[in-house]
Design a protein around this motif. Structure first.
Motif, PDB file in Angstrom:
ATOM      1  N   GLU A  15      10.505   3.029 -11.083  1.00  0.00           N
ATOM      2  CA  GLU A  15      11.363   2.681 -12.206  1.00  0.00           C
ATOM      3  C   GLU A  15      12.852   2.843 -11.851  1.00  0.00           C
ATOM      4  OE1 GLU A  15      10.742   1.240 -14.840  1.00  0.00           O
ATOM      5  OE2 GLU A  15      12.136   1.815 -16.432  1.00  0.00           O
ATOM      6  N   VAL A  16      13.167   3.924 -11.164  1.00  0.00           N
ATOM      7  CA  VAL A  16      14.570   4.164 -10.856  1.00  0.00           C
ATOM      8  C   VAL A  16      15.088   3.139  -9.831  1.00  0.00           C
ATOM      9  CG1 VAL A  16      14.452   5.858  -8.961  1.00  0.00           C
ATOM     10  CG2 VAL A  16      16.232   6.059 -10.687  1.00  0.00           C
ATOM     11  N   TYR A  17      14.231   2.754  -8.894  1.00  0.00           N
ATOM     12  CA  TYR A  17      14.590   1.659  -7.984  1.00  0.00           C
ATOM     13  C   TYR A  17      14.863   0.381  -8.780  1.00  0.00           C
ATOM     14  CZ  TYR A  17      13.030   3.668  -3.439  1.00  0.00           C
ATOM     15  OH  TYR A  17      12.870   4.389  -2.287  1.00  0.00           O
ATOM     16  N   SER A  18      13.977   0.085  -9.708  1.00  0.00           N
ATOM     17  CA  SER A  18      14.041  -1.191 -10.429  1.00  0.00           C
ATOM     18  C   SER A  18      15.235  -1.255 -11.359  1.00  0.00           C
ATOM     19  CB  SER A  18      12.772  -1.411 -11.260  1.00  0.00           C
ATOM     20  OG  SER A  18      11.639  -1.174 -10.493  1.00  0.00           O
ATOM     21  N   VAL A  19      15.555  -0.127 -11.967  1.00  0.00           N
ATOM     22  CA  VAL A  19      16.607  -0.130 -12.978  1.00  0.00           C
ATOM     23  C   VAL A  19      17.994  -0.122 -12.335  1.00  0.00           C
ATOM     24  CG1 VAL A  19      16.920   2.350 -13.363  1.00  0.00           C
ATOM     25  CG2 VAL A  19      17.058   0.782 -15.294  1.00  0.00           C
ATOM     26  N   ALA A  20      18.081   0.323 -11.086  1.00  0.00           N
ATOM     27  CA  ALA A  20      19.382   0.443 -10.421  1.00  0.00           C
ATOM     28  C   ALA A  20      19.991  -0.927 -10.113  1.00  0.00           C
ATOM     29  CB  ALA A  20      19.236   1.244  -9.137  1.00  0.00           C
ATOM     30  N   ASP A  21      21.308  -1.004 -10.234  1.00  0.00           N
ATOM     31  CA  ASP A  21      22.015  -2.219  -9.845  1.00  0.00           C
ATOM     32  C   ASP A  21      22.303  -2.229  -8.347  1.00  0.00           C
ATOM     33  OD1 ASP A  21      22.786  -3.647 -12.470  1.00  0.00           O
ATOM     34  OD2 ASP A  21      23.194  -1.526 -12.855  1.00  0.00           O
ATOM     35  N   LEU A  22      22.314  -1.030  -7.784  1.00  0.00           N
ATOM     36  CA  LEU A  22      22.564  -0.919  -6.344  1.00  0.00           C
ATOM     37  C   LEU A  22      21.954   0.377  -5.839  1.00  0.00           C
ATOM     38  CD1 LEU A  22      24.126  -1.929  -3.747  1.00  0.00           C
ATOM     39  CD2 LEU A  22      26.026  -0.503  -4.516  1.00  0.00           C
ATOM     40  N   PHE A  23      21.290   0.300  -4.693  1.00  0.00           N
ATOM     41  CA  PHE A  23      20.762   1.489  -4.037  1.00  0.00           C
ATOM     42  C   PHE A  23      21.672   1.807  -2.847  1.00  0.00           C
ATOM     43  CE2 PHE A  23      18.310   3.297  -0.537  1.00  0.00           C
ATOM     44  CZ  PHE A  23      17.733   4.410  -1.134  1.00  0.00           C
ATOM     45  N   VAL A  24      22.104   3.055  -2.755  1.00  0.00           N
ATOM     46  CA  VAL A  24      22.996   3.438  -1.659  1.00  0.00           C
ATOM     47  C   VAL A  24      22.307   4.463  -0.752  1.00  0.00           C
ATOM     48  CG1 VAL A  24      25.269   4.351  -1.057  1.00  0.00           C
ATOM     49  CG2 VAL A  24      24.968   3.091  -3.203  1.00  0.00           C
ATOM     50  N   MET A  25      22.330   4.199   0.546  1.00  0.00           N
ATOM     51  CA  MET A  25      21.819   5.185   1.501  1.00  0.00           C
ATOM     52  C   MET A  25      22.946   5.522   2.480  1.00  0.00           C
ATOM     53  SD  MET A  25      18.624   5.136   4.198  1.00  0.00           S
ATOM     54  CE  MET A  25      19.496   4.193   5.434  1.00  0.00           C
ATOM     55  N   PRO A  26      23.701   6.586   2.166  1.00  0.00           N
ATOM     56  CA  PRO A  26      24.880   6.899   2.990  1.00  0.00           C
ATOM     57  C   PRO A  26      24.577   7.836   4.146  1.00  0.00           C
ATOM     58  CG  PRO A  26      24.887   8.205   0.976  1.00  0.00           C
ATOM     59  CD  PRO A  26      23.544   7.511   1.040  1.00  0.00           C
ATOM     60  N   SER A  27      23.396   7.758   4.726  1.00  0.00           N
ATOM     61  CA  SER A  27      22.952   8.739   5.728  1.00  0.00           C
ATOM     62  C   SER A  27      23.928   8.901   6.885  1.00  0.00           C
ATOM     63  CB  SER A  27      21.600   8.337   6.286  1.00  0.00           C
ATOM     64  OG  SER A  27      20.628   8.380   5.287  1.00  0.00           O
ATOM     65  N   SER A  83       0.816  -1.213   0.000  1.00  0.00           N
ATOM     66  CA  SER A  83       0.000   0.000   0.000  1.00  0.00           C
ATOM     67  C   SER A  83       0.853   1.268   0.000  1.00  0.00           C
ATOM     68  CB  SER A  83      -0.924   0.000   1.212  1.00  0.00           C
ATOM     69  OG  SER A  83      -0.153   0.150   2.394  1.00  0.00           O
ATOM     70  N   THR A  84       2.069   1.173   0.521  1.00  0.00           N
ATOM     71  CA  THR A  84       2.891   2.371   0.566  1.00  0.00           C
ATOM     72  C   THR A  84       4.018   2.338  -0.461  1.00  0.00           C
ATOM     73  OG1 THR A  84       4.241   1.391   2.319  1.00  0.00           O
ATOM     74  CG2 THR A  84       2.421   2.793   3.008  1.00  0.00           C
ATOM     75  N   MET A  85       4.020   1.325  -1.312  1.00  0.00           N
ATOM     76  CA  MET A  85       5.056   1.234  -2.351  1.00  0.00           C
ATOM     77  C   MET A  85       4.717   2.183  -3.502  1.00  0.00           C
ATOM     78  SD  MET A  85       7.604  -0.791  -1.842  1.00  0.00           S
ATOM     79  CE  MET A  85       8.224  -1.285  -3.444  1.00  0.00           C
ATOM     80  N   PRO A  86       5.744   2.740  -4.141  1.00  0.00           N
ATOM     81  CA  PRO A  86       5.470   3.523  -5.355  1.00  0.00           C
ATOM     82  C   PRO A  86       4.876   2.622  -6.430  1.00  0.00           C
ATOM     83  CG  PRO A  86       7.844   3.186  -5.058  1.00  0.00           C
ATOM     84  CD  PRO A  86       7.176   2.695  -3.816  1.00  0.00           C
ATOM     85  N   SER A  87       3.986   3.188  -7.220  1.00  0.00           N
ATOM     86  CA  SER A  87       3.300   2.367  -8.218  1.00  0.00           C
ATOM     87  C   SER A  87       4.204   2.079  -9.417  1.00  0.00           C
ATOM     88  CB  SER A  87       2.046   3.102  -8.690  1.00  0.00           C
ATOM     89  OG  SER A  87       2.395   4.416  -9.073  1.00  0.00           O
ATOM     90  N   ALA A  88       3.995   0.919 -10.018  1.00  0.00           N
ATOM     91  CA  ALA A  88       4.837   0.519 -11.147  1.00  0.00           C
ATOM     92  C   ALA A  88       4.476   1.307 -12.398  1.00  0.00           C
ATOM     93  CB  ALA A  88       4.665  -0.971 -11.408  1.00  0.00           C
ATOM     94  N   GLY A  89       5.436   1.408 -13.297  1.00  0.00           N
ATOM     95  CA  GLY A  89       5.152   2.109 -14.550  1.00  0.00           C
ATOM     96  C   GLY A  89       6.411   2.183 -15.391  1.00  0.00           C
ATOM     97  N   LYS A  90       6.234   2.615 -16.626  1.00  0.00           N
ATOM     98  CA  LYS A  90       7.401   2.725 -17.504  1.00  0.00           C
ATOM     99  C   LYS A  90       7.852   4.178 -17.543  1.00  0.00           C
ATOM    100  CE  LYS A  90       8.005  -1.419 -19.491  1.00  0.00           C
ATOM    101  NZ  LYS A  90       8.345  -1.993 -18.171  1.00  0.00           N
ATOM    102  N   MET A 101      14.646  -2.888  -1.652  1.00  0.00           N
ATOM    103  CA  MET A 101      14.767  -4.325  -1.402  1.00  0.00           C
ATOM    104  C   MET A 101      13.530  -5.077  -1.865  1.00  0.00           C
ATOM    105  SD  MET A 101      16.540  -4.254   2.387  1.00  0.00           S
ATOM    106  CE  MET A 101      16.429  -6.004   2.743  1.00  0.00           C
ATOM    107  N   LYS A 102      12.383  -4.474  -1.619  1.00  0.00           N
ATOM    108  CA  LYS A 102      11.127  -5.125  -2.003  1.00  0.00           C
ATOM    109  C   LYS A 102      11.069  -5.324  -3.517  1.00  0.00           C
ATOM    110  CE  LYS A 102       6.327  -5.085  -0.545  1.00  0.00           C
ATOM    111  NZ  LYS A 102       6.289  -6.412   0.067  1.00  0.00           N
ATOM    112  N   LEU A 103      11.748  -4.435  -4.241  1.00  0.00           N
ATOM    113  CA  LEU A 103      11.786  -4.572  -5.697  1.00  0.00           C
ATOM    114  C   LEU A 103      12.987  -5.389  -6.160  1.00  0.00           C
ATOM    115  CD1 LEU A 103      10.706  -0.938  -6.586  1.00  0.00           C
ATOM    116  CD2 LEU A 103       9.346  -3.019  -6.841  1.00  0.00           C
ATOM    117  N   GLY A 104      13.714  -5.976  -5.199  1.00  0.00           N
ATOM    118  CA  GLY A 104      14.816  -6.868  -5.550  1.00  0.00           C
ATOM    119  C   GLY A 104      16.102  -6.153  -5.922  1.00  0.00           C
ATOM    120  N   THR A 105      16.228  -4.893  -5.512  1.00  0.00           N
ATOM    121  CA  THR A 105      17.472  -4.168  -5.782  1.00  0.00           C
ATOM    122  C   THR A 105      18.395  -4.279  -4.569  1.00  0.00           C
ATOM    123  OG1 THR A 105      16.279  -2.633  -7.183  1.00  0.00           O
ATOM    124  CG2 THR A 105      18.417  -1.905  -6.375  1.00  0.00           C
ATOM    125  N   PRO A 106      19.648  -4.698  -4.788  1.00  0.00           N
ATOM    126  CA  PRO A 106      20.590  -4.766  -3.665  1.00  0.00           C
ATOM    127  C   PRO A 106      20.778  -3.384  -3.042  1.00  0.00           C
ATOM    128  CG  PRO A 106      21.487  -5.894  -5.590  1.00  0.00           C
ATOM    129  CD  PRO A 106      20.256  -5.166  -6.038  1.00  0.00           C
TER     130      PRO A 106
END
Lengths: 405, 404
Positions: free
Chosen positions: B299-311, B207-214, B324-329
């Protein structure tokens, strides 16, 4: 007469230090961590020797003197012996004295505690030979019973050991394989001539190795008297108790009473005239095989799966192990002793175990011991070291142009 | 009888600019599924329909124009002043907005029927306190971020905000934090006794995930040409460490030029980060996409090979869970609450740019790593649901009600 057969596994890997991408091509030393972490092989060897190997072996030496009927057996990986020689010579000296009593048998295995049999039989054979030579040099004996890394076993391994002249081989006594049969007998591996199979009684072994200090266990505390009684009540010809030697003092700390338990056990056994201590070779010589055992796919002593998935279950593990064995031909062509040794040290099964992510299924992170922060850290360090090894290999190999001239 | 919670919030999807609104939505929905009734109070009237929650607006009748801009829980009082629109709809500053909301707390408390009061972050703590005084009902203060996190190690915190936060936590019967990390800050910097603080980790669900799209065809093209894509997505502020991302990018590109870096988000450091990339000579390797929502974000989550959160300081951090839910490391800083609950992520100290680069290069260079992370991360994110969080909150509420 029923036999009681102890075999203790003594092994320490060469853990790969935190090796970064930037080190590739710049640092050919993968195992020389000198920091405070659990990747420092020297301090780990010293610690395990102090907490476990030295006090346990001193005690066993004393017990063997006190009880001339007592028998034990050991399987030492070559790299554990190497490290003890360098970092804890006192422990090695005690092991030698135990073997000198004639009451202890030493088993055969691969020098590098590898899974080579499943990837390259020629490489496996070279490691077994190297191990035999080391055992001969240090202890003056030739091993007669074979034990493969992680107790991994398959029909063709038994066939190999049979033709190599071993009297016996060891495996896990896993119920789905045994069916109605008991692990407490000597068996004949399918398709072999003279070799015999000894199977681990994992229930009674794990009572000591895993459950000894667990207060949630209904049988806690486990006394030597109670345990001796269980052994006396066990069915069959032989109870094979196989466990990591670090059970004594490292997995089960001294304050759990594990050493007192070990000390009292021989006299409790002596109370039962129906039980006698035997080494694996003695067990094999004492009984006829009860049945033939067929194990066509790999059986190990790990987890509830008892297969190789703890080492090769995920994509990282598969990539790592396939990549290391893919270098075999190149390493032989390179003719560089140090390179060969590093390549082999990277074959040790522990490296792949550290990359295991199976625990995510049950959420029990602690089920898998690892000196790394995560399986991913283990894989990164390993693959970076492997990339460096490959680079060293490329440098050693003659250029195409050179060959053509 | 159903338990009724009077909940004071500040934002609610789709009108939100960050994690707080997502967290409020996820939590209230999961609570209502457990059979708890939530009356959600917001400072402004928004066009929101939410079947599981009764929504009350504290302002009675301000029109919709009031909604869409500068009011955000992430702005500090001074930056609000700077960014404030000039049409005069808002109060003189953020603080007077908050005070106005606060004063409505007791009015609403008298109008509604409820068992427990629940306030999210400092903006609504005042309203929560007022409601408690008016009704005598117990108060739960849920801390999603502290002033120290928002300032991200900057020289000075806002003393007024700090005072409101502290008053809210002192007045509260139970303080909920989103991580042990935040709990420690609250104990050491606010002097709140450890015994009344409970950690409830955020969750994630569809319910709180961004919606899919191209979308983003340019990124897909780069992928097809064999380039790897490394993503930063979040507010471009000191707290989120975008500068460390750029410095790591510089180091990575020295070893592997076939990588592009995507920086998605907006914030007061945007200009500085662009300049940094240019100064380091990697401007052509870093894309600045600005703030992304919905399908673009997906889309940007899905297309990425790696997501970085350097907070630098992240009380929780929901974005890595979305990836992670979209399978991105994902590679996350150890200075984040989410790193306490996630096993299948790479972790690094935010300041350790070399190690960040080492891990980025490992993910892009060793396919086995990406594959294993992706598979396990997806499974793990699936287990970290809002339902788990709501059950814990429910337990806290029940304990409070028994104590009354």
């Amino acid at each position: 007469m029923k036999s009681l057969c102890f075999y203790f596994q003594v092994h320490q890997p060469y853990r790969v230090k935190k090796y970064r991408v930037f080190d590739i091509g710049n640092d050919p030393e993968y195992f020389n961590d000198r920091g405070e972490s659990n990747l420092n092989n020297r301090t780990i060897a010293e610690k395990v020797a102090r907490k476990s190997y030295i006090p346990a072996t001193r005690l066993i030496l004393e017990l063997l003197k006190r009880h001339p009927e007592m028998r034990v057996s050991y399987s030492f990986s070559g790299i554990a012996l190497e490290q003890l020689e360098r970092y804890a010579p006192e422990a090695l000296d005690l092991f030698k004295r135990v073997v000198e009593t004639g009451q202890a048998e030493v088993l055969a295995e691969t020098y590098y505690h590898s899974l080579a049999f499943f990837y390259s039989v020629p490489e496996f054979e070279r490691q077994v030979t190297k191990h035999r030579e080391l055992i001969r040099k240090l202890f003056g004996v030739w091993p007669r019973v074979f034990r493969n890394t992680e107790l991994s076993y398959r029909n063709d391994l038994a066939a190999w050991a049979d033709s190599a002249g071993y009297a016996g081989i060891i495996s896990e006594g896993w119920d789905p394989i045994l069916g109605w049969r008991s692990p407490n007998y000597v068996y004949r591996p399918v398709g072999t001539r003279t070799i015999r199979l000894l199977m681990k009684n994992y229930k009674l072994s794990d009572d000591v190795a895993f459950r000894f200090s667990s207060r949630e266990w209904a049988e806690w505390p486990l006394t030597a008297g109670k345990y001796g009684q269980w052994l006396a009540e066990a069915d069959g010809d032989t109870v094979n108790l196989f466990m990591d030697y670090e059970t004594f003092g490292e997995h089960q700390w001294e304050d759990t009473g594990i050493f007192d338990f070990l000390e009292q056990l021989p006299q409790e056994i002596a109370k039962n005239p129906g039980i006698i201590f035997r080494t694996p070779s003695e067990v094999i010589a004492s009984y006829e095989p009860k049945d033939e055992v067929d194990i066509p796919s790999v059986l190990t002593w790990a987890d509830t799966d008892r297969d190789l998935t703890a080492w090769t279950g995920n994509a990282m593990q598969k990539a790592a192990i396939e990549n290391i064995y893919a270098l075999e031909d190149g390493v032989h062509l390179a003719n560089d002793a140090k390179l060969m040794e590093d390549w082999r040290k990277l074959q040790t099964s522990d490296h792949f175990y550290y990359m295991c992510t199976k625990w995510s299924n049950d959420g029990d992170v602690h089920a898998y011991f690892s000196p790394y922060e995560s399986p991913y850290e283990a894989y990164i360090a390993y693959m970076n070291a492997l990339s460096d090894l490959r680079l060293r290999l490329d440098k050693r190999q003659p250029q195409k142009g050179v060959l053509q001239t | 009888m159903k338990t009724r919670i009077l909940m004071f919030g500040w934002e609610f999807p789709p009108f939100h600019s960050g994690g707080l609104g997502v967290a409020c939505l996820g939590l209230t929905r999961a609570l209502s599924k457990l059979g708890t009734e939530v009356i959600f109070v917001m400072p402004k009237k928004l066009d929101i329909t939410s079947p599981h929650t009764k929504i009350v607006f504290a302002d009675g009748g301000i029109n919709m124009r009031a909604v869409n801009v500068a009011l955000s829980p992430y702005v500090t009082s001074t930056s609000y002043l700077r960014g404030r629109p000039k049409n005069g709809i808002y109060g003189a500053d953020l603080m007077s907005e908050v005070m106005r909301y606060t004063s409505m707390g007791s009015v609403i408390a008298r109008e509604e029927n409820f068992d427990v009061i629940y306030a999210h972050d400092w903006l609504s703590f005042g309203a929560g306190i007022e409601a408690k005084h008016a009704s005598g009902k117990p108060l739960i203060a849920h801390v999603h971020a502290t002033e120290f996190d928002r300032c991200g190690g900057a020289n000075s915190i806002n003393e007024d905000v700090y005072a409101i936060e502290r008053a809210g936590m002192e007045e509260a019967d139970v303080v909920i934090t989103v991580s042990e990390l935040t709990k420690n800050i609250i104990v050491t910097k606010y002097g709140i006794p450890e015994g009344k603080i409970c950690v409830v980790y955020n969750g994630i669900d569809e319910s709180t995930m961004p919606s899919a799209g191209k979308g983003l065809p340019r990124l897909r093209k780069l992928k097809a040409a064999g380039f790897k894509l490394v993503l930063f997505l979040g507010r471009v502020t000191l707290q989120k460490g975008p500068d460390y991302f750029i410095r790591a990018a510089k180091k990575v590109l020295e070893y592997d030029p076939k990588i592009f870096f995507i920086l998605s988000g907006s914030g007061d450091m945007e200009q500085g980060v662009m300049e940094l990339a240019a100064r380091l000579g990697i401007a052509d390797r870093v894309f600045f996409t600005g703030h992304l929502e919905g399908a673009d974000k997906h889309e940007v989550y899905s297309v990425a090979d790696l997501f970085v959160m350097p907070s630098v300081s992240e009380p929780f951090g929901i974005a890595p869970l979305e990836a992670m839910k979209l399978g991105t490391p994902v590679l996350i800083s150890k200075q984040s609450g989410v790193s306490e609950v996630v096993n299948h992520a790479l972790k690094v100290d935010f300041w350790d740019v070399d190690e960040m680069a080492n891990k980025i290069l490992s993910v892009t260079g060793y396919p086995g790593l990406a594959e294993t992370l992706s598979k396990n991360a997806k499974n793990e994110a699936h287990r970290l649901t809002w339902n788990v969080a709501a059950q814990k909150v429910d337990g806290i509420v029940n304990t409070l009600m028994r104590a009354v």
